[in-house]
Design a protein around this motif. Structure first.
Motif, PDB file in Angstrom:
ATOM      1  N   ARG A  50       0.883  -1.198   0.043  1.00 14.27           N
ATOM      2  CA  ARG A  50      -0.192  -0.261  -0.049  1.00 14.27           C
ATOM      3  C   ARG A  50       0.963   1.195  -0.176  1.00 14.27           C
ATOM      4  O   ARG A  50       2.011   1.341   0.599  1.00 14.27           O
ATOM      5  CB  ARG A  50      -0.881  -0.205   1.466  1.00 14.27           C
ATOM      6  CG  ARG A  50      -1.738   1.183   1.463  1.00 14.27           C
ATOM      7  CD  ARG A  50      -2.695   1.268   2.218  1.00 14.27           C
ATOM      8  NE  ARG A  50      -3.844   0.682   1.777  1.00 14.27           N
ATOM      9  CZ  ARG A  50      -4.823   1.059   1.037  1.00 14.27           C
ATOM     10  NH1 ARG A  50      -5.031   2.323   0.632  1.00 14.27           N
ATOM     11  NH2 ARG A  50      -5.762   0.414   0.482  1.00 14.27           N
TER      12      ARG A  50
ATOM     13  N   MET B 108      -3.054   3.904  -3.015  1.00 13.13           N
ATOM     14  CA  MET B 108      -2.727   2.697  -3.866  1.00 13.13           C
ATOM     15  C   MET B 108      -2.433   1.513  -3.081  1.00 13.13           C
ATOM     16  O   MET B 108      -1.799   1.313  -2.112  1.00 13.13           O
ATOM     17  CB  MET B 108      -1.641   2.897  -4.888  1.00 13.13           C
ATOM     18  CG  MET B 108      -1.588   1.651  -5.974  1.00 13.13           C
ATOM     19  SD  MET B 108      -0.110   1.562  -6.614  1.00 13.13           S
ATOM     20  CE  MET B 108       0.458   0.886  -5.404  1.00 13.13           C
ATOM     21  N   THR B 109      -3.532   0.490  -3.490  1.00  8.85           N
ATOM     22  CA  THR B 109      -2.946  -0.854  -2.881  1.00  8.85           C
ATOM     23  C   THR B 109      -3.151  -1.765  -3.904  1.00  8.85           C
ATOM     24  O   THR B 109      -4.058  -1.867  -4.903  1.00  8.85           O
ATOM     25  CB  THR B 109      -4.073  -1.189  -1.987  1.00  8.85           C
ATOM     26  OG1 THR B 109      -3.667  -2.662  -1.120  1.00  8.85           O
ATOM     27  CG2 THR B 109      -5.473  -1.266  -2.207  1.00  8.85           C
ATOM     28  N   MET B 110      -2.375  -2.792  -3.748  1.00 10.56           N
ATOM     29  CA  MET B 110      -2.085  -3.798  -4.961  1.00 10.56           C
ATOM     30  C   MET B 110      -1.994  -5.144  -4.031  1.00 10.56           C
ATOM     31  O   MET B 110      -1.092  -5.045  -3.017  1.00 10.56           O
ATOM     32  CB  MET B 110      -0.650  -3.442  -5.307  1.00 10.56           C
ATOM     33  CG  MET B 110      -0.464  -4.054  -6.778  1.00 10.56           C
ATOM     34  SD  MET B 110       0.973  -3.325  -7.637  1.00 10.56           S
ATOM     35  CE  MET B 110       1.334  -4.503  -8.679  1.00 10.56           C
ATOM     36  N   SER B 111      -2.632  -6.193  -4.421  1.00  9.07           N
ATOM     37  CA  SER B 111      -2.383  -7.303  -3.710  1.00  9.07           C
ATOM     38  C   SER B 111      -2.482  -8.534  -4.594  1.00  9.07           C
ATOM     39  O   SER B 111      -3.324  -8.431  -5.575  1.00  9.07           O
ATOM     40  CB  SER B 111      -3.298  -7.297  -2.599  1.00  9.07           C
ATOM     41  OG  SER B 111      -4.601  -7.575  -3.216  1.00  9.07           O
ATOM     42  N   ARG B 112      -1.874  -9.508  -4.330  1.00  5.08           N
ATOM     43  CA  ARG B 112      -2.004 -10.788  -4.975  1.00  5.08           C
ATOM     44  C   ARG B 112      -2.261 -11.907  -4.050  1.00  5.08           C
ATOM     45  O   ARG B 112      -1.553 -11.862  -2.903  1.00  5.08           O
ATOM     46  CB  ARG B 112      -0.869 -11.243  -5.806  1.00  5.08           C
ATOM     47  CG  ARG B 112      -0.657 -12.592  -6.047  1.00  5.08           C
ATOM     48  CD  ARG B 112      -0.021 -12.746  -7.303  1.00  5.08           C
ATOM     49  NE  ARG B 112      -0.244 -12.634  -8.423  1.00  5.08           N
ATOM     50  CZ  ARG B 112       0.153 -13.131  -9.517  1.00  5.08           C
ATOM     51  NH1 ARG B 112       1.100 -14.245  -9.534  1.00  5.08           N
ATOM     52  NH2 ARG B 112      -0.481 -12.824 -10.719  1.00  5.08           N
TER      53      ARG B 112
ATOM     54  N   ASP C 123      -5.569 -10.991  -8.178  1.00  2.00           N
ATOM     55  CA  ASP C 123      -4.868  -9.798  -8.102  1.00  2.00           C
ATOM     56  C   ASP C 123      -5.924  -8.638  -8.165  1.00  2.00           C
ATOM     57  O   ASP C 123      -6.747  -8.427  -8.679  1.00  2.00           O
ATOM     58  CB  ASP C 123      -4.103  -9.754  -9.461  1.00  2.00           C
ATOM     59  CG  ASP C 123      -3.003 -10.558  -9.606  1.00  2.00           C
ATOM     60  OD1 ASP C 123      -2.403 -11.090  -8.494  1.00  2.00           O
ATOM     61  OD2 ASP C 123      -2.417 -10.828 -10.593  1.00  2.00           O
ATOM     62  N   ARG C 124      -5.764  -7.761  -7.314  1.00  4.41           N
ATOM     63  CA  ARG C 124      -6.509  -6.441  -7.114  1.00  4.41           C
ATOM     64  C   ARG C 124      -5.418  -5.441  -7.133  1.00  4.41           C
ATOM     65  O   ARG C 124      -4.817  -5.237  -5.952  1.00  4.41           O
ATOM     66  CB  ARG C 124      -7.518  -6.697  -6.099  1.00  4.41           C
ATOM     67  CG  ARG C 124      -8.571  -5.888  -6.351  1.00  4.41           C
ATOM     68  CD  ARG C 124      -9.636  -6.047  -5.326  1.00  4.41           C
ATOM     69  NE  ARG C 124     -10.869  -5.240  -5.288  1.00  4.41           N
ATOM     70  CZ  ARG C 124     -12.166  -5.712  -5.104  1.00  4.41           C
ATOM     71  NH1 ARG C 124     -12.258  -6.871  -4.429  1.00  4.41           N
ATOM     72  NH2 ARG C 124     -13.213  -4.985  -5.519  1.00  4.41           N
ATOM     73  N   THR C 125      -5.839  -4.338  -7.864  1.00  2.00           N
ATOM     74  CA  THR C 125      -5.143  -2.912  -7.634  1.00  2.00           C
ATOM     75  C   THR C 125      -6.238  -1.613  -7.436  1.00  2.00           C
ATOM     76  O   THR C 125      -7.004  -1.800  -8.466  1.00  2.00           O
ATOM     77  CB  THR C 125      -4.356  -2.782  -8.705  1.00  2.00           C
ATOM     78  OG1 THR C 125      -3.436  -3.914  -9.017  1.00  2.00           O
ATOM     79  CG2 THR C 125      -3.266  -1.611  -8.415  1.00  2.00           C
TER      80      THR C 125
ATOM     81  N   THR D 262      -6.713   2.257  -7.048  1.00  2.38           N
ATOM     82  CA  THR D 262      -6.021   3.263  -6.886  1.00  2.38           C
ATOM     83  C   THR D 262      -6.842   4.328  -7.022  1.00  2.38           C
ATOM     84  O   THR D 262      -7.978   4.447  -7.808  1.00  2.38           O
ATOM     85  CB  THR D 262      -5.207   3.148  -8.328  1.00  2.38           C
ATOM     86  OG1 THR D 262      -4.358   2.080  -8.282  1.00  2.38           O
ATOM     87  CG2 THR D 262      -3.902   4.479  -7.817  1.00  2.38           C
TER      88      THR D 262
ATOM     89  N   ASP E  79     -10.722   0.421  -9.940  1.00  2.00           N
ATOM     90  CA  ASP E  79     -10.379  -0.929  -9.245  1.00  2.00           C
ATOM     91  C   ASP E  79     -10.183  -1.811 -10.222  1.00  2.00           C
ATOM     92  O   ASP E  79     -11.084  -2.202 -11.108  1.00  2.00           O
ATOM     93  CB  ASP E  79     -11.798  -1.056  -8.432  1.00  2.00           C
ATOM     94  CG  ASP E  79     -11.351  -2.533  -7.411  1.00  2.00           C
ATOM     95  OD1 ASP E  79     -10.260  -3.112  -7.269  1.00  2.00           O
ATOM     96  OD2 ASP E  79     -12.563  -2.898  -6.936  1.00  2.00           O
TER      97      ASP E  79
END
Lengths: 489, 1104
Positions: free
Chosen positions: B423, B440-444, B507-509, B511, B532
């Motif tokens: 994040r 921003m968050t990015m996750s897998r 996967d999700r980003t 922002t 999203d």
């Protein structure tokens, strides 16, 4: 700063006004009804959809060879099939009631497909497609509609057939009553007569598609149901006059994994593939776990009464498996039946597909020319209430192919004796195909008698059980207009 | 070949470590930043901001800010009163600020009472702040902004994550259970990352979606799950919040009543959950690291038969019972059938089959141990997680940066959940008028799915398979084959299911960018744009080692789904205080959202080798499967809000929102949702103040609002779809076109009208506080797929079908039980109760005879069971019932005409006679209440003693009944044991037999009847669960040395114990199948739910 403020306000107003027009929902994987059908390919797609509910599919095909298909349940009400659980047991013991979903669901799940055909016919007729293409398309749709209507009529008696005007206003609630007997028969008859006119001749129709031959075959079934013997004979003669159909030599081979596309005995078969577009799962339904070469669920058995009714040399009982050695090395038969053969032999009917233990590509044969021959024999004997040599000759054609000796008119000159014989012959010829033997027994008033003979006091057979009940949901939905079959209230 | 496969799997997982690489980089960055940032922030502390002031007689005051116990408070704010000049304290609580003599310094720190000190001659000012027990000045995030808690007139609950024990939870949802009154969170699967169902104030909607709107930093998010595959097995369910690192979340606001939610209009009907993530703060860079390791010991909660000799004996017994029953040997007679003696039956057995046993005494005595399938497929689970964050900034740039690694191995072998999340939140002041920022968050998430799912027989998931597979079958034979039960050849060997490869990725980003412009004092214009983006895939391979893999020579599937949601918001906010008493806040806004979703899948079978998995899908001989979909939807909204408070105690709040959704026809697209709320804080009135100074707040609130719901999955327009329909003679496919959806041009929004009356109170200087809410909610124009006359080609349509009513009470009670220097004990009790009923039905409603207009929404309709039929008993209404089968009560009947057809009233509805009629039919079904719990409650405690802190939290549901599906399937009838050589659970020994004529369990043949078992198997299933317990120890500052600022060690335990009368495995996770609507619940789908086990966690928190 005031300027900024002004711009902001302006922007807000702009956004408010400008952003509505593209407020749209789009499903890119669907077709807009406004532009369909418009081409020949569209017509084909609409017509093909009419075959969908008629195919073999556990989920939504009425001719599935599973417990959700009409052959399975209808044959299970006779000595051909028996089961000790599930809907097959209900059928075997004739113990179905309105809450028995296994028997009421054929109506519930499929009768609105009749409406689909009605609407498709209308869509087609109102399209701008070439008239000749339209004509054949409409004929196929009518044949599909009559096919399904007849099968449900045969099981439940007259049913609800919604008129086009009602179907075009689906959001208006209109409880409908069932048709009267005559209306029902006329509805089916008219569709089939129209179809017999416009469908391709058998030689021109693709394998698996409707032809004039099938339309007339279905008329024979309808007229037999109504005991309109002269009409049966007329339709049988019309089919014979097509000079297309013939009996094949090898009965057993018809049900093998070999392609039957060129088989001239088959009047209508449903193609089946491994991908389950249309599926035949009969071997999986019949075979026990320990059957060599791949087992199944052992859901259904035949009866020893049925097995014993065959003459010893009859080729038609080849796939009625009365003895086998299991993968466990044990031989199972009538004297060592274990769980597997307690009621009767294994009604395999088709070849055990060596390539798959689950689905097979062996097609589901529904109507064969042999039926025309036996139906004609029955019709001419019953028309005058006296069997004649022509009728006996027709029966002998079938017996000969089965590897049996001919019968003599002298032994069957009494109409009751003749009808007993013809019933037995029909059961031997068509067991495990389209489930029509139940209807044959009912026609000759033998349905209850056979059930009692087979299952004694366990059987709950009664004349009113010749028709299946409707589900309670249908009664509720009818709001008083829809009446249950007598005896089930 | 096997080696190859393993190699491949390894490589597959390796590629998924991408994000971890990024995280490692992040760690390096963090340390780099930290060193640099320290210098930056030190400078800002010392250099005064205003150059003019420097010219005057200024001096630098330094000092240290501590709490009342002398512990330094880093990040406390030090401001010169009346200006925006100031600084914040560093990690040691120290500050330095340039002031003039006579200035007043204001020291503030969240959770502490603000102190003012006038600068005198001294250049050192040390301050110790006192903890503020009152929460009135707390600022609460509300829709499109924030408000002081004391100014709020709607029903809003808030939770600060610092009060939560995050422990080993994979999502924030886990730890919210029981924390907030009115919010019911049910875990529908105990698998790693398992799904949660959220319900705010019950579920008054009757279509599938009763889920609240979840908004993350202003972005309303939508659920995103692994796609389904065509390979038989379900991957279970996953929580919508899994993609968001719970450690990043600062606070959670739950907007409950319509006056609070209607600013979200069309999608707020089921309440709103607002998640706000942590922001950077100016000052010295703070780095914190936490790590934990958890173990989940598998406790064998399924009581299956494990001894092979015992099982063989059971099978023999069951076979004999069955033979006696089938042969109608005394006592097996019914009203219709008489029985025979044993001798008669032996002389003429049914089907000519004499009784024979399956196993001889010799075989039984020499039987080995048998296979313990559950042991083979389960293990002790574990979770580890690492969490690193970096906060800091200057006056103009503030940032928060974090990374999270989370890895859980579930107690089922094969089931793992693995998340890497990043994040970055940035707030940048460009000038006094303009600031910009981003979140921003990015996750897998990588999932190894075990084979779950509610299906039966050949499609049983791994747990159900392990429960029902007979102990007589070997797990694996000497040749490496997995033997199949010969009596049940279509059910795969459970151990072989472990060879299935089934991997999912999410996967999700998300922002968000914003710009804030402040053109005038009090006026803020804010633009926010967000994206999203999601990608999820699930790939599976069924190898030849499994039964189905073998029949088709291997089956591979690939499925993926993409989503792309866009948001654009514009708000103008104006606040003004007039003559200190009138406080206005006015907001107008515009918002539009676009949702796009696409999916594709493919599959193939008949591969020459298992080693490809799904990676060479073209190499299979088929049949192949292919599918794809795409859709797009749009929402446009306009909204406005006015908040006005007078004298800090009279509160008015009004909102209005106009929403347009693309799913409805032209004339029904837009709807307006207004709300109004009033509040009166009596504590501010002089007469109360005079009465007692122990009343800090006594605020009455009343609110009314309308919200909407447009969630119909698709749209209201007619459509056709195309699919394979039939076959050509050569078996090539013919595609048919089918109508798939009816148009409903009249379809419109579902509207919720809600009145909420609330009381907030705070007494004895915050020692006792809380709130009570009472509400009445009516949902009209309910959206549901309505059955129309069944003869129609498409016989269901989305329609507005009636009105429901929900009433409820919610209580939250916070107490500070003990508050001394060394010992503090706080408690929170939450209680919620609601009742959902129908109020009005559609005119063409087609009720069954037992349905009433005003039944509960989730009514339980059932026959009433009347125990087990005993030997010699006569049951007149059920003539074909045999001893050992379940009786149901004859209570009612249909009124009939002379032909026996049921008669109907003017509305076409059936009429009951009201008296037993000697027949068991639908008229005997009764409504026994709702399947909703009577009430739910939570009880949290936080106790601190010196450096120790103990938190524990109970939650419970009360007044509910469910069936134990596992018991019903495997513990009642021994028929499966006899017929198919299946295993059973030990309650099977209690079954009815002529020798054990119990009235509480039926016989093996109980199902061989046309009659239902009614409510026979329902059990009480209230429960109280110790959800978590956490003990932490803060190391004394002295022990830490220079490197660490603080250090805490934690020990947590989750799900430590459960008090319940329910005899099954878990009354929560085995309760219902979340994939189905409540009305479709089929208990047989719930056999062998993922076991919910105890978790023990050891963790460490470090701050640098």
């Amino acid at each position: 700063m005031k300027n900024v403020n002004f711009y902001l306000m302006g922007l807000f107003v702009l956004l408010t006004v400008a952003c509505n027009p593209d407020l749209e929902s789009i499903n890119y994987d669907e077709i807009n009804p406004a532009i369909f059908p418009a081409s020949e390919a569209d017509v084909e797609a609409l017509v093909v959809a009419a075959y969908y509910p008629l195919r073999g599919s556990w989920w939504n095909g009425i001719h599935t060879t599973s417990e959700r298909g009409i052959m399975f349940v209808n044959d299970a009400t006779t000595e051909i099939l028996q089961g000790n659980f599930g809907v097959q047991q209900l059928a075997t013991l004739t113990s179905y009631v309105p809450s028995s979903e296994g028997v009421t669901r054929f109506y519930d799940d499929f009768y609105n497909r009749i409406s689909s055909n009605t609407l498709s016919i209308d869509r087609l007729e109102n399209s701008s497609v070439n008239e000749n293409i339209k004509k054949v398309g409409v004929a196929e749709l009518k044949c599909a509609r009559a096919f399904l209507s007849y099968e449900l009529f045969d099981m439940y008696g007259p049913i609800v057939v919604a008129p086009l005007e009602v179907l075009q206003n689906p959001l208006v609630e209109t409880p409908l009553a069932r048709l009267s007997h005559d209306e029902m028969v006329n509805f089916i008859e008219q569709d089939l007569l129209d179809a017999a006119e416009d469908l391709p001749a058998p030689a021109d129709a693709a394998y698996g598609r409707f032809s004039q031959g099938l339309a007339r075959m279905l008329l024979i079934r309808l007229y037999l149901h109504e005991k309109r013997w002269a009409d049966v004979e007329a339709q049988a003669n019309a089919i014979m006059a097509m000079n297309y159909y013939e009996l094949v030599d090898d009965y057993v081979d018809m049900f093998s994994t070999k392609s039957q596309v060129d088989n001239k005995e088959i009047m209508f078969a449903i193609p089946a593939d491994y991908a389950a577009t249309s599926e035949n799962q009969w071997q999986q339904m019949v075979l026990p776990s320990n059957y060599p070469g791949g087992g199944g669920w052992a859901t259904i058995q035949s009866s020893w009464m049925f097995y014993d009714s065959f003459e010893p040399d009859d080729v038609r009982k080849t796939n009625l498996i009365a003895e086998f050695t299991g993968t466990d090395g044990v031989t199972y038969n009538r004297s060592n039946p274990a769980n597997i053969m307690q009621m009767g032999p294994l009604p395999l009917k088709i070849e055990n597909d060596p390539n798959r233990t689950t689905l097979t590509t062996i097609d589901i044969i529904l109507y064969r020319y042999a039926d025309v021959i036996l139906s004609k024999a029955e019709a001419i004997a019953n028309k005058n209430n006296t069997p004649n040599q022509e009728a006996i000759n027709l029966v002998n054609e079938i017996r000969e192919r089965a590897g049996l000796d001919p019968i003599l008119l002298a032994d069957y000159s009494d109409i009751d004796v003749f009808n007993e014989m013809i019933l037995k012959e029909r059961s031997h010829e068509y067991w495990g195909e389209n489930g029509q033997y139940r209807s044959d027994l009912i026609r000759h008033g033998k349905f209850v008698e056979h059930a009692l003979e087979l299952n004694g006091t366990s059987s709950q057979a009664a004349p009113y059980k010749e028709l299946y009940p409707f589900s309670l949901g249908k009664i509720a939905e009818g709001k008083g207009a829809f009446l249950q079959n007598p005896g089930y209230n | 070949m096997k080696k190859n496969m393993k190699q491949l799997i390894k490589e597959c997982t390796r590629s998924s470590f991408d994000l971890k690489m990024k995280l490692t980089l992040l760690l390096l960055l963090v340390f780099f930043f930290k060193t640099n940032a320290i210098t930056i922030s030190l400078n800002t502390n010392i250099i005064p901001l205003d150059v003019d002031k420097l010219m005057l007689q200024e001096k630098i005051v330094t000092g240290i800010v501590t709490d009342e116990f002398g512990i330094p408070l880093p990040g406390a704010t030090v401001l010169i009163k009346g200006t925006t000049n100031g600084t914040s304290t560093d990690f040691d609580g120290k500050f330095g600020v340039s002031v003039k003599e006579g200035d007043t310094l204001v020291f503030s720190y969240v959770g502490y009472i603000t102190q003012e000190v006038i600068v005198g001659g001294s250049s050192t000012i040390n301050v110790s702040l006192i903890i503020d027990n009152t929460t009135l000045d707390e600022v609460v995030v509300v829709g499109y902004g924030s408000q002081r808690k004391k100014d709020i007139a709607g029903a809003i609950s808030t939770v600060k994550t610092e009060e939560l024990v995050l422990s080993s939870s994979s999502s924030i949802g886990d730890v919210l259970r029981g924390k907030v009154s009115g919010l019911q969170i049910t875990q529908n699967s105990a698998q790693p990352g398992g799904g949660l169902d959220f319900q705010i104030r019950g579920a008054g909607s009757i279509n599938a979606s009763n889920q609240p709107l979840i908004v993350v930093d202003g972005f309303p998010i939508t659920d995103f799950q692994q796609p389904g595959t065509g390979n038989r097995y379900s991957g279970g369910t996953q929580s919508i919040l899994n993609s968001f690192n719970p450690n990043d979340i600062e606070s959670i606001s739950i907007l409950k009543d319509a006056s609070a939610t209607s600013i979200y209009g069309a999608r707020a009907a089921n309440g709103v959950i607002l998640l706000t993530t942590k922001k950077g703060v100016s000052g010295k860079v703070q780095v914190s690291y936490s790590s934990s390791y958890s173990i989940q010991s598998y406790n064998d909660s399924f009581d299956v038969i494990r001894s092979l000799p015992e099982w063989m004996q059971l099978r023999n017994d069951a076979a004999y019972e069955n033979w006696l029953f089938q042969n109608r040997v005394t006592p097996y007679s019914s009203g219709n059938t008489s029985s025979r003696t044993l001798e008669e039956a032996m002389a003429d057995p049914v089907g000519g089959v004499a009784f024979s046993r399956f196993y001889s005494d010799d075989q039984i005595n020499n039987a080995g141990l048998g296979t313990n399938w559950l042991d083979l497929v389960t293990r002790d689970g574990s979770t580890q997680q690492h969490n690193l964050s970096l906060t800091g900034g200057t006056e103009s740039t503030k940032y928060y940066l974090s990374g999270n690694l989370y890895e859980q191995d579930g107690v089922l072998k094969n089931s793992t959940f693995d998340r890497a999340a990043l994040r970055f939140n940035l707030d940048q002041k460009v000038s006094d008028y303009v600031s910009v920022g981003m979140n921003m968050t990015m996750s897998r998430i990588n999932n190894d799915n075990s084979q779950l799912g509610g299906d039966r027989y050949e499609n049983s998931g791994i747990i159900r398979s392990a429960l029902q597979y007979g102990p007589q079958i070997q797990a694996i034979d000497e040749f490496g084959y997995y033997p199949i039960n010969p009596d049940n050849s279509q059910e795969p060997n459970p151990y072989s299911l472990l060879t299935i490869t089934d991997k999912g990725i999410i996967d999700r980003t998300l922002t968000n960018f914003y710009t804030e412009i402040k053109p005038l004092p009090g006026l803020v214009a804010r633009f926010q744009a967000g994206i999203d983006q999601g990608y999820t895939s699930r790939n599976t391979y069924l190898p030849r080692t499994t039964l189905y893999g073998e029949t088709v020579n291997g089956k591979a599937t690939i499925a993926n789904q993409k989503k792309n949601d866009n948001l654009f918001d514009f708000t103008l906010n104006y606040s003004k205080i007039i003559s200190d008493d009138h406080n206005f806040n006015f907001l107008v806004g515009y918002s539009r959202q676009k949702y796009r979703s696409e999916s594709a899948s493919s599959g193939n079978e008949d591969f020459i080798t298992d080693s490809f998995l799904w990676n060479n899908i073209n190499a299979g001989a088929g049949p192949r499967t292919l599918a794809s979909t795409k859709y797009e939807q749009n929402i446009v909204s306009y909204f406005a809000r006015l908040n006005y408070t007078f004298k800090d105690r009279y509160i008015f709040s009004g909102t209005i929102r106009r929403d347009g959704s693309s799913v409805f026809a032209e004339n029904n697209r837009f709807a307006v949702f207004p709300s109004v709320a009033l509040g009166w804080d009596m504590a501010g009135e002089p007469f109360i103040k005079n009465l007692s100074d122990n009343i800090n707040q006594l605020k009455f609130r009343v609110g009314y609002g309308e919200t909407g719901n447009a969630d119909i999955g698709s749209n209201a327009f007619a459509a056709y779809y195309a699919q394979p329909a039939y076959l050509n003679p050569d078996e090539s496919i013919l595609v048919g076109v089918f109508p798939s959806r009816l148009a409903n041009p009249d379809l419109k929004w579902e509207t919720t009208e809600e009145i909420n009356i609330g009381l907030d109170f705070e007494l004895f200087k915050g020692r006792l506080s809380g709130s009570v809410e009472v509400y009445n909610k009516e949902i009209s124009d309910l959206l549901q797929v309505k059955p129309i006359n069944s003869y129609n080609e498409i016989n269901t349509v989305w329609a507005n079908i009636g009105t429901t009513q929900s009433k409820g009470v919610e209580v939250t009670l916070n107490t500070i039980n003990v508050d001394t220097k060394d010992f503090r004990w706080k408690s929170t009790l939450t209680f919620s109760k609601f009742k959902d009923n129908w109020k009005e039905r559609a005119p063409d409603w087609k009720p069954s005879i037992f349905e009433k207009v005003d039944d509960p929404i989730r009514a339980r309709y059932t026959y009433l069971s009347d125990g087990v039929m005993q030997i010699g008993e006569v049951v007149p209404a059920q003539p074909d019932l045999f001893p050992g089968q379940i009786k149901v009560k004859d209570l009612n009947g249909f009124s009939r005409d002379e032909f026996g057809n049921p008669v109907v009233d003017d509305n076409g509805r059936f009429i009951a006679t009201g008296a037993p009629d000697g027949i068991i039919d639908e008229a005997d079904i009764v409504m026994t209440g709702s399947t909703d719990p009577d009430f739910i409650a939570g009880f949290s405690n936080s106790i601190s003693y010196k450096n120790f802190e103990l938190n524990f939290h109970f939650n419970g549901m009360f007044g509910r009944q469910i069936e134990d599906a596992t018991d019903v399937a495997l513990g009642v009838s021994a028929d499966g044991v006899r017929q198919n050589g299946r295993n059973a659970i030990r309650s099977i020994y209690n079954r009815w037999t002529p020798d054990n004529p119990t009235n509480t369990r039926p016989a093996s043949h109980y199902g061989y009847t046309q009659y239902s078992a009614g409510d026979f198997f329902l059990q009480d299933a209230w429960f109280i669960r110790l959800q978590n317990l956490s003990l932490s120890y803060n190391l004394p500052t002295k022990a830490l040395g220079k490197v660490f600022n603080s250090m805490a060690i934690r020990f947590d335990a989750q799900n430590l114990f459960l008090i319940t009368p329910f005899k099954g495995v878990d009354p929560e996770t085995t309760g219902y199948d979340s994939r189905l609507q409540d009305t479709d619940q089929n208990p047989s789908n719930l056999v062998g739910a993922y076991p919910n086990v105890k978790t023990y966690t050891l963790g460490i928190d470090l701050k640098f």
